[in-house]
Design a protein around this motif. Structure first.
Motif, mmCIF file in Angstrom:
data_model
loop_
_atom_site.group_PDB
_atom_site.id
_atom_site.type_symbol
_atom_site.label_atom_id
_atom_site.label_comp_id
_atom_site.label_asym_id
_atom_site.label_seq_id
_atom_site.Cartn_x
_atom_site.Cartn_y
_atom_site.Cartn_z
ATOM 1 N N GLY A 124 1.114 -1.248 -0.159
ATOM 2 C CA GLY A 124 -0.207 -0.249 -0.081
ATOM 3 C C GLY A 124 1.001 1.146 0.189
ATOM 4 N N ALA A 125 1.880 1.452 0.448
ATOM 5 C CA ALA A 125 2.511 2.498 -0.250
ATOM 6 C C ALA A 125 3.290 3.099 -1.101
ATOM 7 C CB ALA A 125 4.236 1.742 0.831
ATOM 8 N N GLU A 126 3.540 4.377 -1.395
ATOM 9 C CA GLU A 126 3.480 4.991 -2.130
ATOM 10 C C GLU A 126 5.220 5.373 -2.133
ATOM 11 O OE1 GLU A 126 1.312 8.121 -2.464
ATOM 12 O OE2 GLU A 126 -0.908 7.569 -2.470
ATOM 13 N N GLY A 127 5.847 5.645 -3.217
ATOM 14 C CA GLY A 127 7.142 5.775 -2.730
ATOM 15 C C GLY A 127 8.528 4.491 -2.569
ATOM 16 N N ASP A 128 9.740 4.682 -2.367
ATOM 17 C CA ASP A 128 10.309 3.304 -1.935
ATOM 18 C C ASP A 128 9.763 3.111 -0.553
ATOM 19 O OD1 ASP A 128 11.897 1.781 -2.166
ATOM 20 O OD2 ASP A 128 14.432 3.192 -1.334
ATOM 21 N N ALA A 129 9.280 2.432 -0.182
ATOM 22 C CA ALA A 129 9.051 2.072 1.022
ATOM 23 C C ALA A 129 10.079 0.629 1.596
ATOM 24 C CB ALA A 129 7.408 1.063 1.318
ATOM 25 N N ARG A 130 10.131 0.028 3.079
ATOM 26 C CA ARG A 130 11.757 -1.137 3.090
ATOM 27 C C ARG A 130 11.671 -1.604 3.895
ATOM 28 N NH1 ARG A 130 16.444 0.510 -0.373
ATOM 29 N NH2 ARG A 130 17.947 -1.249 1.127
ATOM 30 N N PHE A 131 11.659 -2.909 4.568
ATOM 31 C CA PHE A 131 12.202 -2.749 5.724
ATOM 32 C C PHE A 131 12.993 -2.888 6.293
ATOM 33 C CE2 PHE A 131 9.421 -6.562 2.583
ATOM 34 C CZ PHE A 131 7.941 -6.386 2.844
ATOM 35 N N ILE A 132 12.713 -3.120 7.702
ATOM 36 C CA ILE A 132 13.536 -2.418 8.371
ATOM 37 C C ILE A 132 14.141 -3.714 9.873
ATOM 38 C CG2 ILE A 132 12.609 -0.588 10.216
ATOM 39 C CD1 ILE A 132 15.124 0.154 10.008
ATOM 40 N N ALA A 133 14.703 -4.770 9.989
ATOM 41 C CA ALA A 133 14.394 -5.368 11.181
ATOM 42 C C ALA A 133 15.709 -4.779 12.718
ATOM 43 C CB ALA A 133 15.452 -6.721 11.347
ATOM 44 N N GLY A 134 17.397 -5.190 12.221
ATOM 45 C CA GLY A 134 18.127 -4.658 13.133
ATOM 46 C C GLY A 134 18.565 -3.062 12.439
ATOM 47 N N GLY A 135 18.557 -3.229 11.102
ATOM 48 C CA GLY A 135 19.261 -2.028 10.368
ATOM 49 C C GLY A 135 20.065 -1.318 10.356
ATOM 50 N N HIS A 136 21.289 -2.496 10.515
ATOM 51 C CA HIS A 136 22.922 -1.815 10.561
ATOM 52 C C HIS A 136 23.118 -2.420 8.955
ATOM 53 C CE1 HIS A 136 23.305 -1.215 14.714
ATOM 54 N NE2 HIS A 136 23.752 -1.939 14.666
ATOM 55 N N SER A 137 22.593 -2.764 7.786
ATOM 56 C CA SER A 137 22.935 -2.563 6.822
ATOM 57 C C SER A 137 21.959 -0.974 5.988
ATOM 58 C CB SER A 137 22.658 -3.824 4.794
ATOM 59 O OG SER A 137 22.616 -4.344 6.349
#
Lengths: 155, 281
Positions: B23-36
């Motif tokens: 449902g997202a517009e634009g560049d949605a990203r998943f994040i878990a630990g976020g270290h990359s």
């Protein structure tokens, strides 16, 4: 967009509204005035910004404040109870484990994580546990001695 | 504020995470630990419009074993892998490689799912999952699917994972004898080269070998000539030397950490060390 978060920092509960892009280190330093946590490289390499998040060390320049929502954070300011230095702080004093002091809060917070995992660490455990923290002035031997001393293993 | 502005949502389930992404517009990203991802966002090499935080999704963390099949939830951190009792007993190669990642603070936050999905060419775990012939379990709007690790990595930061899919777990048969050997960049702690070797040995003879290298090319790859040389050998010093000398990386990379020649040479050296360590296990 701001997001409501609740975090417990050094035992004190805070309700805050933060921009999602705010880094945890900036929340600590700029919103909560806990400037003992330092920004060194800002690229998750030097470890000056290390704090304990929910029991494990983390580089707070590489954690979003929103990711800490609901969590418990300990910074260097949270270690000393009623003016008494934490054993690691005392050991860094006794063993001359610092010169300029910039890396020290991060070193000590990594030391907290390390001694939690290895209460009786070998030299190798200490070197490995502090691998994510850089010091640019004292060299590392006194720092390692300090952690060893805090663990009770000093010669 | 260092990263670009973005919106932030927490997903409580895999289905919710996928729905948010769709449902997202634009560049949605998943994040878990976020270290990359967070380092890329701080450099503004990544400027997502929305982060979907999957770290709170229940059931995606931890290691289990059932009948010799080991399963690792995508949200399991490297620090958890490093000290997990199931892995230490059944697949110490995974704990060993996870313990080589970054430093303690990084291992406390980074996850196996995030590392594999990001597919940094110098990350450690891709070589291990390829050598273990692991299955990567993926959830998406169309349901679940499984990809063999050897087919998952296809290029520089390129993997077989659609925009609205996420890794849920990794599973593999507990290896008989496997080890990981790494030439660690002294500053970044990434692999200049890292080699994982998984061997099957019967009556002193190697009856099967899977050997994979990371750090040496755009993505983790098997060293087929090494595997062939090992199969049928007695795994003595001469056999290991001959097999590791056969290591030849396709499309080998060169950068400040090492030239093409250096990486080919170090691949041979660390292939030998990984095989010897696996043979001794």
């Amino acid at each position: 967009m701001t997001v409501p978060i609740s975090v417990t920092v050094n035992g004190r509960a805070h309700e805050l509204e933060v921009e999602p892009r705010m880094l945890l280190v900036h929340l600590l330093r700029e919103e909560l005035n806990l400037t003992g946590t330092h920004v060194g490289c800002d690229t998750s390499q030097c470890g000056a910004c290390t704090v304990i998040v929910d029991g494990s060390s983390a580089k707070s320049c590489t954690v979003l404040a929103v990711q800490a929502d609901g969590g418990s954070i300990t910074t260097i300011e949270g270690l000393s109870a009623e003016g008494e230095m934490h054993p690691l702080q005392q050991a860094f004093w006794d063993e001359h484990g610092l010169q300029c002091g910039y890396c020290t809060p991060g070193m000590i917070m990594s030391g907290v994580d390390l001694l939690e995992r290895h209460p009786d660490p070998s030299d190798d455990d200490i070197r490995r546990g502090l691998d994510g923290n850089l010091c640019r002035c004292t060299g590392y031997e006194h720092i390692i001695n300090a952690v060893k001393s805090a663990a009770g293993g000093a010669e | 504020m260092i990263p670009s502005a973005f919106d932030y949502q927490r997903a409580g389930s895999i289905a919710e995470a996928i729905a948010l992404k769709q449902g997202a517009e634009g560049d949605a990203r998943f994040i878990a630990g976020g270290h990359s991802l967070i380092p890329l966002m701080k450099l503004r090499l990544a400027e997502p419009s929305l982060l979907i935080d999957i770290s709170g999704i229940p059931g995606l963390s931890g290691v289990s074993e059932d009948g010799g099949r080991v399963s690792i939830g995508a949200l399991t951190t490297h620090a958890e892998l490093e000290s997990d009792s199931v892995l230490l007993a059944s697949a110490p190669v995974v704990a060993e490689a996870a313990g080589e990642i970054g430093d303690q603070q990084v291992r406390n936050r980074g996850t196996i799912g995030g590392s594999l999905a990001h597919a940094d060419p110098a990350s450690d775990l891709p070589a291990v999952v390829v050598a273990l012939d692991a299955s990567i379990h993926i959830a998406g709007a169309g349901g679940e699917r499984t990809v063999a690790a050897g087919d998952f990595f296809s290029g520089l930061f390129e993997v077989d994972l659609a925009e609205d899919e996420l890794i849920t777990s990794v599973s593999f048969d507990a290896p008989s004898q496997a080890a990981y050997a790494k030439l660690r960049h002294p500053a970044s702690h990434f692999a200049i080269v890292g080699v994982a070797a998984s061997l099957t040995v019967e009556g002193g003879v190697c009856t099967g070998a899977r050997v994979a290298v990371t750090g040496a090319s755009t993505h983790a790859q098997r060293l087929g000539a090494v595997e062939e040389a090992l199969t049928g050998s007695s795994l003595d010093d001469d056999a290991i030397a001959a097999a590791s000398a056969a290591a030849d990386v396709d499309d080998v990379n060169a950068d400040l950490a090492g030239s093409e020649e250096y990486r080919q040479a170090m691949t041979r050296v660390f292939t030998g060390r990984a095989i010897a360590a696996a043979a001794a296990r």
